[in-house]
Design a protein around this motif. Structure first.
Motif, PDB file in Angstrom:
ATOM      1  N   ILE A   1      -4.920  -2.092   9.736  1.00 35.92           N
ATOM      2  CA  ILE A   1      -4.671  -0.855  10.471  1.00 35.92           C
ATOM      3  C   ILE A   1      -5.521   0.234   9.821  1.00 35.92           C
ATOM      4  CG2 ILE A   1      -2.314  -1.597  10.958  1.00 35.92           C
ATOM      5  CD1 ILE A   1      -1.439   0.700   8.990  1.00 35.92           C
ATOM      6  N   GLU A   2      -5.792   1.292  10.529  1.00 37.94           N
ATOM      7  CA  GLU A   2      -6.568   2.387   9.958  1.00 37.94           C
ATOM      8  C   GLU A   2      -5.879   2.907   8.699  1.00 37.94           C
ATOM      9  OE1 GLU A   2      -7.544   5.451  12.695  1.00 37.94           O
ATOM     10  OE2 GLU A   2      -8.424   4.087  14.178  1.00 37.94           O
ATOM     11  N   ASN A   3      -6.673   3.153   7.669  1.00 39.05           N
ATOM     12  CA  ASN A   3      -6.078   3.543   6.394  1.00 39.05           C
ATOM     13  C   ASN A   3      -6.939   4.555   5.661  1.00 39.05           C
ATOM     14  OD1 ASN A   3      -7.934   1.736   4.525  1.00 39.05           O
ATOM     15  ND2 ASN A   3      -7.177   0.389   6.152  1.00 39.05           N
ATOM     16  N   ILE A   4      -6.306   5.284   4.744  1.00 38.67           N
ATOM     17  CA  ILE A   4      -6.973   6.369   4.015  1.00 38.67           C
ATOM     18  C   ILE A   4      -8.037   5.851   3.065  1.00 38.67           C
ATOM     19  CG2 ILE A   4      -6.601   8.337   2.466  1.00 38.67           C
ATOM     20  CD1 ILE A   4      -5.413   8.691   5.241  1.00 38.67           C
ATOM     21  N   ASN A   5      -7.819   4.669   2.456  1.00 39.67           N
ATOM     22  CA  ASN A   5      -8.814   4.164   1.499  1.00 39.67           C
ATOM     23  C   ASN A   5      -9.947   3.399   2.158  1.00 39.67           C
ATOM     24  OD1 ASN A   5      -6.518   2.508   1.919  1.00 39.67           O
ATOM     25  ND2 ASN A   5      -6.908   1.310   0.083  1.00 39.67           N
ATOM     26  N   GLY A   6     -10.083   3.486   3.479  1.00 44.50           N
ATOM     27  CA  GLY A   6     -11.283   3.040   4.167  1.00 44.50           C
ATOM     28  C   GLY A   6     -11.534   1.560   4.176  1.00 44.50           C
ATOM     29  N   ILE A   7     -10.489   0.737   4.172  1.00 43.62           N
ATOM     30  CA  ILE A   7     -10.650  -0.711   4.210  1.00 43.62           C
ATOM     31  C   ILE A   7     -10.516  -1.170   5.655  1.00 43.62           C
ATOM     32  CG2 ILE A   7      -9.733  -2.914   3.414  1.00 43.62           C
ATOM     33  CD1 ILE A   7      -8.771  -1.441   0.906  1.00 43.62           C
ATOM     34  N   VAL A   8     -11.549  -1.818   6.153  1.00 44.70           N
ATOM     35  CA  VAL A   8     -11.552  -2.244   7.551  1.00 44.70           C
ATOM     36  C   VAL A   8     -11.214  -3.735   7.641  1.00 44.70           C
ATOM     37  CG1 VAL A   8     -12.909  -2.414   9.663  1.00 44.70           C
ATOM     38  CG2 VAL A   8     -13.236  -0.457   8.119  1.00 44.70           C
ATOM     39  N   SER A   9     -12.125  -4.587   7.220  1.00 38.87           N
ATOM     40  CA  SER A   9     -11.917  -6.031   7.339  1.00 38.87           C
ATOM     41  C   SER A   9     -11.011  -6.530   6.217  1.00 38.87           C
ATOM     42  CB  SER A   9     -13.257  -6.758   7.287  1.00 38.87           C
ATOM     43  OG  SER A   9     -13.081  -8.158   7.303  1.00 38.87           O
TER      44      SER A   9
ATOM     45  N   THR B   1     -11.270  -1.021  -2.600  1.00 41.63           N
ATOM     46  CA  THR B   1     -10.847   0.295  -3.081  1.00 41.63           C
ATOM     47  C   THR B   1      -9.324   0.381  -3.129  1.00 41.63           C
ATOM     48  OG1 THR B   1     -12.782   1.236  -1.995  1.00 41.63           O
ATOM     49  CG2 THR B   1     -11.055   2.768  -2.732  1.00 41.63           C
ATOM     50  N   PRO B   2      -8.718   0.555  -4.325  1.00 34.69           N
ATOM     51  CA  PRO B   2      -7.256   0.645  -4.395  1.00 34.69           C
ATOM     52  C   PRO B   2      -6.776   2.013  -3.921  1.00 34.69           C
ATOM     53  CG  PRO B   2      -8.197   0.939  -6.582  1.00 34.69           C
ATOM     54  CD  PRO B   2      -9.350   0.612  -5.657  1.00 34.69           C
TER      55      PRO B   2
ATOM     56  N   ALA C   1      -4.057   0.742   2.541  1.00 37.13           N
ATOM     57  CA  ALA C   1      -4.030  -0.715   2.438  1.00 37.13           C
ATOM     58  C   ALA C   1      -3.911  -1.091   0.955  1.00 37.13           C
ATOM     59  CB  ALA C   1      -5.301  -1.322   3.031  1.00 37.13           C
ATOM     60  N   VAL C   2      -2.895  -1.867   0.628  1.00 39.46           N
ATOM     61  CA  VAL C   2      -2.654  -2.293  -0.763  1.00 39.46           C
ATOM     62  C   VAL C   2      -3.017  -3.769  -0.869  1.00 39.46           C
ATOM     63  CG1 VAL C   2      -0.978  -2.501  -2.617  1.00 39.46           C
ATOM     64  CG2 VAL C   2      -0.798  -0.610  -0.987  1.00 39.46           C
TER      65      VAL C   2
ATOM     66  N   GLN D   1      -0.326  -8.309  -0.162  1.00 37.09           N
ATOM     67  CA  GLN D   1      -0.995  -7.254   0.587  1.00 37.09           C
ATOM     68  C   GLN D   1       0.005  -6.611   1.545  1.00 37.09           C
ATOM     69  OE1 GLN D   1      -4.547  -8.912   2.403  1.00 37.09           O
ATOM     70  NE2 GLN D   1      -5.581  -9.170   0.445  1.00 37.09           N
ATOM     71  N   PHE D   2       0.034  -5.279   1.571  1.00 41.99           N
ATOM     72  CA  PHE D   2       0.953  -4.555   2.441  1.00 41.99           C
ATOM     73  C   PHE D   2       0.416  -3.152   2.673  1.00 41.99           C
ATOM     74  CE2 PHE D   2       2.189  -3.755  -1.905  1.00 41.99           C
ATOM     75  CZ  PHE D   2       2.618  -2.435  -1.940  1.00 41.99           C
ATOM     76  N   VAL D   3       1.117  -2.373   3.471  1.00 42.70           N
ATOM     77  CA  VAL D   3       0.725  -1.009   3.774  1.00 42.70           C
ATOM     78  C   VAL D   3       1.665  -0.047   3.052  1.00 42.70           C
ATOM     79  CG1 VAL D   3       0.462   0.725   5.589  1.00 42.70           C
ATOM     80  CG2 VAL D   3      -0.248  -1.645   6.006  1.00 42.70           C
ATOM     81  N   PHE D   4       1.084   0.941   2.379  1.00 43.07           N
ATOM     82  CA  PHE D   4       1.852   1.991   1.714  1.00 43.07           C
ATOM     83  C   PHE D   4       1.529   3.314   2.405  1.00 43.07           C
ATOM     84  CE2 PHE D   4       2.267   5.314  -1.556  1.00 43.07           C
ATOM     85  CZ  PHE D   4       3.583   5.114  -1.940  1.00 43.07           C
ATOM     86  N   THR D   5       2.555   3.960   2.965  1.00 47.56           N
ATOM     87  CA  THR D   5       2.345   5.181   3.731  1.00 47.56           C
ATOM     88  C   THR D   5       2.937   6.387   3.004  1.00 47.56           C
ATOM     89  OG1 THR D   5       2.266   4.068   5.868  1.00 47.56           O
ATOM     90  CG2 THR D   5       2.879   6.389   5.880  1.00 47.56           C
ATOM     91  N   VAL D   6       2.120   7.420   2.838  1.00 47.89           N
ATOM     92  CA  VAL D   6       2.581   8.695   2.294  1.00 47.89           C
ATOM     93  C   VAL D   6       2.913   9.596   3.472  1.00 47.89           C
ATOM     94  CG1 VAL D   6       2.009  10.666   0.838  1.00 47.89           C
ATOM     95  CG2 VAL D   6       1.136   8.385   0.251  1.00 47.89           C
ATOM     96  N   ASP D   7       4.192   9.907   3.631  1.00 45.71           N
ATOM     97  CA  ASP D   7       4.662  10.722   4.749  1.00 45.71           C
ATOM     98  C   ASP D   7       4.650  12.208   4.389  1.00 45.71           C
ATOM     99  OD1 ASP D   7       5.179   8.700   6.617  1.00 45.71           O
ATOM    100  OD2 ASP D   7       7.122   8.246   5.696  1.00 45.71           O
TER     101      ASP D   7
END
Length: 454
Positions: free
Chosen positions: A101-109, A175-176, A202-203, A239-245
């Motif tokens: 999914i679109e993420n702040i640390n710019g990881i696509v594939s 990129t972490p 993306a973690v 691997q999982f998604v961490f969201t800052v709300d």
């Protein structure tokens, strides 16, 4: 490796929105000329249909695939349970599922690597298992609140477990998250940050196991390698998604962020159930300034959840044959809503284990002598097991009873001795022994039972 790996390689180009993976495997007994293995592939996408498309090529009906949980409009987690025989080898496998999914640390594939060492170990005289852990696909925290995420990790072989962020080729862009620090002890820490850092990350992590002593690993054909305490054996992805709300009005647990209440089990609790019984875990939580709306889970195949009102949840699991003796990591969070904002509790995880019933075969009466705490031998004749189970102990002096039985378990004597001891004690008390008995696991594998003198 099991045949479904080829399926993953063939369909890895499918398009979906990826939310992560947690992989583990457990090696069982030697049967039919090979060691048997159970693999757990839990993969998360933005919808359940995307899992079916990627993992099964559009049809999962022939495969042992189970829905674990879904958060509608966000993610769906399903698990594939693969069971089969293995070769004594060590290999690495790389998979490229689809785009994150679109993420702040710019990881696509997305990309993850499995390094699985199934060679025979000199310390346990069989192939080892991988580290075991779990997490829900999406963990969230307000930008102004401190949060520690303590992963519950275990290892069936008693190895030393360490966590780190992935590096190439374990990921594509590695990129972490700049807002999340990971320790080797598998704890993730988040500190309050400004609004410019809000959004999903993306973690991509790796869990490794290291032997606690120098051992030798032997493969098919006789080749071997020495591993020291500084040499990793298995490498598995988390691997999982961490969201800052956006910031919460308050970071105090129990106001907007749900707070767990009794009888919710503590993080790291170990819970056992018999193989033919359904386990129920009661979860209670409160948020006085928000409405607790749902519980999100990641646990064993077959787990279900229900609610009996705001903040009251029940998690239910009935083990199957392939679950017997395995530690299953069961994680959950409670979510609350207020004025359109979503708040999550801490991540809480427990270990659940299904233990098999004792053999129903009736042994012949046996006579044995066991020491009491006064060092005066007490000789008793044990009736058949069926008699013990249905009898009621009469009041009076306590005596030591001897059971002629063999106990088999996948738990480790080194790391799970307390759990093993408690399970044996519970069974002996159920069969008529006094609750004040004391058990001790001997190095020979035998169990010494003593009781208070009358």
């Amino acid at each position: 490796m099991l045949s479904f790996v080829l399926l993953l390689l063939l369909i890895s180009g499918a398009q979906a929105s990826y939310y992560g993976i947690v992989f583990s495997y457990s090696v069982g007994d030697f049967q039919l000329g090979a060691y048997q293995e159970t693999e757990d592939w839990r993969v998360s996408f933005s919808s359940c249909e995307e899992f079916v498309s990627w993992f099964c090529g559009g049809d999962c009906s022939p495969n042992p695939v189970y829905l674990i949980d879904e958060s509608r409009g966000e993610w769906c987690q399903k698990v594939f349970i693969g069971i089969g025989s293995i070769s004594l080898t060590s290999h690495s496998y790389v998979f490229v599922p689809t785009n994150w999914i679109e993420n702040i640390n710019g990881i696509v594939s997305s990309r993850f690597e499995l390094h699985l060492d199934r060679r025979k170990r000199s310390d346990i005289n069989k192939p080892g298992s991988s580290p075991q852990t779990n997490i829900i696909p999406l963990v969230r925290v307000p930008s102004n609140c401190q949060r520690n995420i303590n992963l519950l990790v275990s290892d069936p072989d008693g190895d030393d477990i360490r966590c780190r962020y992935a590096v190439y080729p374990e990921c594509n862009i590695c990129t972490p998250p700049s807002v999340l620090n990971v320790s080797s002890s598998c704890s993730l820490s988040f500190s309050p940050t400004n609004s410019s850092n809000e959004g999903p990350y993306a973690v991509q992590m790796v869990v490794e196991d290291f032997p606690r002593q120098t051992i030798t690993l032997t493969e098919d054909g006789g080749g071997w390698e020495v591993k020291t305490t500084s040499d990793a054996m298995n490498r598995i992805p988390i691997q999982f998604v961490f969201t800052v709300d956006p910031a919460a009005p308050s970071c105090t647990e129990g106001e907007y962020l749900p707070r767990f209440l009794p009888p919710t089990p503590e993080h790291g609790a170990q819970i056992s159930t018999n193989d033919s019984e359904t386990l129920e875990i009661i979860v209670r939580a409160e948020a006085t300034q928000a409405e607790t709306t749902e519980i999100l889970i990641s646990g064993p195949a077959g787990v279900t959840k229900s609610s009996s009102g705001s903040g009251n949840f029940t998690l239910t699991w009935t083990p199957v044959a392939s679950d017997i003796g395995l530690n299953k990591t069961f994680c959950f969070v409670v979510q609350a809503n207020s004025s359109g904002s979503v708040y999550q509790s801490d991540l809480r995880c427990v270990l659940v284990t299904a233990v098999s019933h004792p053999s129903t075969t009736t042994p012949p009466p046996t006579t044995t002598t066991l020491p009491t705490t006064t060092n005066q031998p007490t000789t008793t004749t044990t009736p058949p097991a069926s008699s013990i189970q249905n009898s009621t102990p009469v009041p009076g002096p306590n005596y030591v009873l001897a059971l002629n039985t063999k106990i088999s378990t996948s738990l480790s004597l080194e790391t799970d001795s307390a759990t093993i001891t408690n399970l044996i004690k519970e069974e002996l008390i159920r069969r008529g022994l006094s609750p004040d008995i004391t058990l001790k696991l001997l190095s020979s594998g035998a169990v010494q039972v003593t009781t208070a003198a009358p």
